[in-house]
Enzyme design. Structure first.
Site, PDB file in Angstrom:
ATOM      1  N   GLU A   1      70.462  47.363 -31.079  1.00 39.22           N
ATOM      2  CA  GLU A   1      70.582  46.308 -32.089  1.00 39.22           C
ATOM      3  C   GLU A   1      72.015  45.819 -32.271  1.00 39.22           C
ATOM      4  O   GLU A   1      72.270  44.940 -33.090  1.00 39.22           O
ATOM      5  CB  GLU A   1      70.019  46.800 -33.437  1.00 39.22           C
ATOM      6  CG  GLU A   1      68.572  47.246 -33.374  1.00 39.22           C
ATOM      7  CD  GLU A   1      67.587  46.131 -33.060  1.00 39.22           C
ATOM      8  OE1 GLU A   1      67.998  44.956 -32.945  1.00 39.22           O
ATOM      9  OE2 GLU A   1      66.392  46.422 -32.929  1.00 39.22           O
TER      10      GLU A   1
ATOM     11  N   GLY B   1      59.999  43.709 -34.668  1.00 33.21           N
ATOM     12  CA  GLY B   1      60.076  42.789 -33.536  1.00 33.21           C
ATOM     13  C   GLY B   1      59.739  43.453 -32.217  1.00 33.21           C
ATOM     14  O   GLY B   1      58.648  43.992 -32.043  1.00 33.21           O
TER      15      GLY B   1
END
Length: 164
Positions: A84, A10
């Site tokens: 994350e 991503g």
């Protein structure tokens, strides 16, 4: 300090908004090894009001997802865990991937959303994420987000908590 491989799919990829995390030497060591694809199909979706890409932990559903493999040291992996929000948001697991240049297999860490609303499976599945892609869902960087908004409850269905 050891090194290990990590697969990014991503906003950490080259040319994407968070790629600077991998190139910032104060975060640790990272070396690009090549483009790769998941060995299994996964649903890669864009969700939340911030248009965050999520790789859902549902093997066999979705697409063979393309991304990049990096060799990273422990310090970089710990910094990626911060970005994350591991383990609160994502799980980090070892999975198999295929390098694009020679189709050889490589094992790498990947961040997966394991707990999510089933409605995310109704979203379009992407093969290759681009923040400025044809989907028209531009990613919103963390520093531009409303701190009161809880994206975790939006995609996972329950309030965000660091308690496990």
């Amino acid at each position: 300090m050891g090194t290990q491989n990590v697969f990014v799919y991503g906003t950490l990829k080259k040319g994407e908004p968070n790629q600077h995390w991998l190139t910032n030497e104060s975060h640790g060591f990272a070396k690009y090894l090549g483009n790769a694809t998941t060995s299994e199909k996964y649903p890669l979706v864009i969700a939340s009001r911030y248009n965050i890409p999520f790789l859902l932990d549902k093997q066999g559903t979705g697409q063979f997802v393309t991304g990049e493999i990096y060799e990273v040291d422990d310090k970089m992996l710990q910094n990626l865990d911060v970005l994350e929000d591991y383990p609160s948001w994502y799980v980090r697991e070892r999975r198999m991937f295929k390098f694009s240049h020679d189709q050889s297999n490589v094992e790498a860490w990947v961040y997966l959303l394991q707990t999510y609303k089933e409605s995310l499976l109704e979203l379009p599945f992407l093969q290759d994420y681009k923040s400025q892609g044809m989907h028209g869902l531009k990613y919103c960087e963390p520093e531009k987000r409303d701190e009161a908004y809880d994206a975790c409850s939006d995609v996972q269905g329950y309030p965000h908590t660091d308690e496990k």
